[in-house]
Design a protein around this motif. Structure first.
Motif, PDB file in Angstrom:
ATOM      1  N   LYS A 145       3.925-120.532 -51.074  1.00 54.90           N
ATOM      2  CA  LYS A 145       3.584-121.917 -50.757  1.00 54.90           C
ATOM      3  C   LYS A 145       2.616-122.007 -49.578  1.00 54.90           C
ATOM      4  N   ILE A 146       2.691-121.016 -48.678  1.00 56.98           N
ATOM      5  CA  ILE A 146       1.886-121.087 -47.455  1.00 56.98           C
ATOM      6  C   ILE A 146       0.529-120.410 -47.612  1.00 56.98           C
ATOM      7  N   ILE A 147       0.535-119.169 -48.138  1.00 59.01           N
ATOM      8  CA  ILE A 147      -0.727-118.406 -48.170  1.00 59.01           C
ATOM      9  C   ILE A 147      -1.160-118.022 -49.582  1.00 59.01           C
ATOM     10  N   GLY A 148      -0.335-118.298 -50.596  1.00 58.20           N
ATOM     11  CA  GLY A 148      -0.742-118.052 -51.973  1.00 58.20           C
ATOM     12  C   GLY A 148      -1.057-116.603 -52.270  1.00 58.20           C
ATOM     13  N   GLY A 149      -2.287-116.351 -52.770  1.00 56.28           N
ATOM     14  CA  GLY A 149      -2.665-115.028 -53.252  1.00 56.28           C
ATOM     15  C   GLY A 149      -2.795-113.969 -52.184  1.00 56.28           C
ATOM     16  N   LYS A 150      -2.756-114.361 -50.913  1.00 56.16           N
ATOM     17  CA  LYS A 150      -2.896-113.380 -49.833  1.00 56.16           C
ATOM     18  C   LYS A 150      -1.603-112.618 -49.557  1.00 56.16           C
ATOM     19  N   ILE A 151      -0.584-112.862 -50.357  1.00 57.84           N
ATOM     20  CA  ILE A 151       0.711-112.212 -50.141  1.00 57.84           C
ATOM     21  C   ILE A 151       0.601-110.693 -50.261  1.00 57.84           C
ATOM     22  N   CYS A 152      -0.307-110.218 -51.117  1.00 58.91           N
ATOM     23  CA  CYS A 152      -0.480-108.764 -51.279  1.00 58.91           C
ATOM     24  C   CYS A 152      -0.878-108.122 -49.954  1.00 58.91           C
ATOM     25  N   LEU A 153      -1.824-108.734 -49.260  1.00 60.26           N
ATOM     26  CA  LEU A 153      -2.277-108.187 -47.979  1.00 60.26           C
ATOM     27  C   LEU A 153      -1.151-108.185 -46.960  1.00 60.26           C
ATOM     28  N   LEU A 154      -0.318-109.216 -46.993  1.00 61.33           N
ATOM     29  CA  LEU A 154       0.802-109.278 -46.051  1.00 61.33           C
ATOM     30  C   LEU A 154       1.832-108.194 -46.357  1.00 61.33           C
ATOM     31  N   MET A 155       2.100-107.958 -47.637  1.00 61.59           N
ATOM     32  CA  MET A 155       3.060-106.919 -48.019  1.00 61.59           C
ATOM     33  C   MET A 155       2.535-105.533 -47.656  1.00 61.59           C
ATOM     34  N   ILE A 156       1.234-105.333 -47.779  1.00 61.19           N
ATOM     35  CA  ILE A 156       0.632-104.067 -47.337  1.00 61.19           C
ATOM     36  C   ILE A 156       0.791-103.924 -45.825  1.00 61.19           C
ATOM     37  N   ALA A 157       0.559-105.028 -45.103  1.00 57.26           N
ATOM     38  CA  ALA A 157       0.706-104.998 -43.646  1.00 57.26           C
ATOM     39  C   ALA A 157       2.139-104.670 -43.241  1.00 57.26           C
ATOM     40  N   LEU A 158       3.117-105.259 -43.944  1.00 60.43           N
ATOM     41  CA  LEU A 158       4.520-104.965 -43.644  1.00 60.43           C
ATOM     42  C   LEU A 158       4.854-103.510 -43.955  1.00 60.43           C
ATOM     43  N   SER A 159       4.302-103.003 -45.040  1.00 59.09           N
ATOM     44  CA  SER A 159       4.527-101.595 -45.398  1.00 59.09           C
ATOM     45  C   SER A 159       3.939-100.673 -44.335  1.00 59.09           C
ATOM     46  N   CYS A 160       2.747-101.011 -43.854  1.00 57.03           N
ATOM     47  CA  CYS A 160       2.123-100.222 -42.777  1.00 57.03           C
ATOM     48  C   CYS A 160       2.946-100.291 -41.500  1.00 57.03           C
ATOM     49  N   LEU A 161       3.508-101.476 -41.238  1.00 55.57           N
ATOM     50  CA  LEU A 161       4.339-101.634 -40.047  1.00 55.57           C
ATOM     51  C   LEU A 161       5.576-100.741 -40.126  1.00 55.57           C
ATOM     52  N   HIS A 238       4.485 -93.357 -50.430  1.00 58.46           N
ATOM     53  CA  HIS A 238       3.878 -94.318 -49.514  1.00 58.46           C
ATOM     54  C   HIS A 238       3.285 -95.459 -50.335  1.00 58.46           C
ATOM     55  N   TRP A 239       3.125 -96.606 -49.699  1.00 60.69           N
ATOM     56  CA  TRP A 239       2.695 -97.802 -50.429  1.00 60.69           C
ATOM     57  C   TRP A 239       1.396 -97.582 -51.196  1.00 60.69           C
ATOM     58  N   ILE A 240       0.487 -96.797 -50.647  1.00 61.08           N
ATOM     59  CA  ILE A 240      -0.818 -96.628 -51.286  1.00 61.08           C
ATOM     60  C   ILE A 240      -0.731 -95.830 -52.591  1.00 61.08           C
ATOM     61  N   CYS A 241       0.379 -95.157 -52.809  1.00 61.72           N
ATOM     62  CA  CYS A 241       0.553 -94.348 -54.026  1.00 61.72           C
ATOM     63  C   CYS A 241       1.127 -95.145 -55.196  1.00 61.72           C
ATOM     64  N   TYR A 242       1.591 -96.360 -54.969  1.00 63.69           N
ATOM     65  CA  TYR A 242       2.381 -97.060 -55.981  1.00 63.69           C
ATOM     66  C   TYR A 242       1.570 -97.926 -56.940  1.00 63.69           C
ATOM     67  N   PHE A 243       0.281 -98.167 -56.656  1.00 62.48           N
ATOM     68  CA  PHE A 243      -0.537 -98.914 -57.616  1.00 62.48           C
ATOM     69  C   PHE A 243      -0.607 -98.161 -58.939  1.00 62.48           C
ATOM     70  N   TYR A 244      -0.629 -96.845 -58.850  1.00 68.36           N
ATOM     71  CA  TYR A 244      -0.725 -95.993 -60.047  1.00 68.36           C
ATOM     72  C   TYR A 244       0.519 -96.104 -60.913  1.00 68.36           C
ATOM     73  N   VAL A 245       1.711 -95.952 -60.317  1.00 68.99           N
ATOM     74  CA  VAL A 245       2.932 -95.967 -61.113  1.00 68.99           C
ATOM     75  C   VAL A 245       3.203 -97.355 -61.681  1.00 68.99           C
ATOM     76  N   ALA A 246       2.738 -98.404 -60.994  1.00 69.50           N
ATOM     77  CA  ALA A 246       2.980 -99.773 -61.449  1.00 69.50           C
ATOM     78  C   ALA A 246       1.979-100.230 -62.504  1.00 69.50           C
ATOM     79  N   SER A 247       0.948 -99.431 -62.754  1.00 69.50           N
ATOM     80  CA  SER A 247      -0.075 -99.855 -63.710  1.00 69.50           C
ATOM     81  C   SER A 247      -0.472 -98.723 -64.666  1.00 69.50           C
ATOM     82  N   LEU A 248      -1.356 -97.866 -64.246  1.00 69.06           N
ATOM     83  CA  LEU A 248      -1.917 -96.850 -65.147  1.00 69.06           C
ATOM     84  C   LEU A 248      -0.848 -95.952 -65.749  1.00 69.06           C
TER      85      LEU A 248
END
Length: 335
Positions: A145-161, A238-248
């Motif tokens: 409701k607050i930031i819409g499509g930018k949630i992905c960037l926030l979740m990446i930021a939380l994962s990095c944190l 790590h978060w950067i490795c999971y785009f592959y398992v969730a898609s390709l």
């Protein structure tokens, strides 16, 4: 753009197939030697992330607004923790009473490992996800409701944190192994399965390639990626490795699914249906399998390795399938 839609209502045989493929890969993880030579990180090591993505999907498939309730603790205890605890007590009994191992050492090993047998950490992570997913549903709903499509960037930021926190406090690996931290970003990707379906477009293909590149670097090089990624024995999680398992990777599994015979699909589906029972049994099998005795009996280490794979895979899977099918047939006959 390619897409896979998982059914939100009724029975979906493809989900059972995914779970069956995952539990088979889990068993292989614990018995295949020299997996580094067969690019195992790109397929075999993706089983737990895929299991957690499926858990995410089931939690959110009716919408995040309906997923904010905490889980049924009685059901969670009876379905997951109770059989795990009973197995653990039985294993402790065998080790202490039957095999005459030092009780204090056995208990210490069980506490440090979160159980006895390979893969015990998954139970604790599954329970943490069950508790975390309703909280994240509430947060995701508010963020949409607050930031819409930018949630992905926030979740990446939380994962990095989370990575930075682990590095800063240098969390001991015995604790890190049992915590959800390294899988946190999968919650967002599982949510996207519900919102968009499983997609493969140019962006997701590029992200999958990036994931593959990092998986290979994590697994096959000695590069220290801190402070970006926490260096542990769980190199590729790590978060950067999971785009592959969730898609390709899902499209690869779908490709295989479409080309399997009906009988093989049914068998893998049965493995998926009883995946947790197989998971518990494989913990027991690998904890007590007599590797040394088999080597003495066979005499040849290569034959011994082949027999170990055949026996451990069979003993981990077939007894569960046979037992469950027998109970189903017995129940049907009684009706």
């Amino acid at each position: 753009m390619l897409s896979i839609k998982l059914q939100r209502e009724g029975y979906d045989p493809f989900i059972d197939y995914l779970k069956g493929a995952c539990i088979f890969l889990v068993v292989l993880t614990h018995c295949l030697p020299h997996t580094e030579y067969i690019l195992f990180p790109l397929w075999g090591d993706q089983a737990v992330p895929l299991f957690l993505l499926i858990q995410d999907f089931h939690a959110y498939k009716y919408g995040v607004d309906k997923a904010v309730k905490m889980p049924n603790f009685v059901k969670l205890f009876n379905r997951i923790f109770k059989p795990f605890l009973l197995l653990l007590l039985f294993e402790v009994f065998l080790l202490v009473v039957v095999l005459q191992r030092d009780p204090l050492q056995v208990i210490k090993t069980a506490i440090i490992g979160g159980g006895i047998g390979p893969g015990s950490s998954y139970v604790w992570i599954y329970i943490q996800f069950a508790l975390l997913l309703p909280v994240m549903a509430l947060i995701i709903g508010l963020l949409n409701k607050i930031i819409g499509g930018k949630i992905c960037l926030l979740m990446i930021a939380l994962s990095c944190l989370l990575e930075l926190v682990c590095i800063y406090i240098h969390i001991p690996e015995m604790f890190y192994r049992l915590l959800f931290f390294r899988y946190f970003f999968l919650i967002y990707l599982g949510y996207m399965w519900v919102e968009k379906g499983i997609l493969l477009d140019n962006i997701r293909l590029l992200l999958s390639v990036v994931s593959i590149a990092f998986i290979l670097m994590f697994a096959y090089t000695s590069i220290n990626f801190e402070p970006l990624f926490f260096q542990t024995d769980w190199k590729i999680y790590h978060w950067i490795c999971y785009f592959y398992v969730a898609s390709l990777f899902l499209f690869f599994l779908k490709f295989c699914y479409n080309r399997l015979s009906t009988k093989l699909k049914e068998f893998i589906g049965l493995m998926g249906k009883y995946s947790f029972e197989i998971f518990l049994l494989q913990m027991f099998v690998f904890a007590f399998f007599p590797h040394g005795m088999l080597l003495v009996l066979v005499g040849n280490k290569y034959i011994c390795a082949a027999l170990t794979i055949i026996l451990t895979v069979s003993l981990s899977i077939l007894p569960v399938i046979v037992w469950k099918r027998w109970r189903e047939l017995r129940s049907t006959a009684a009706e």
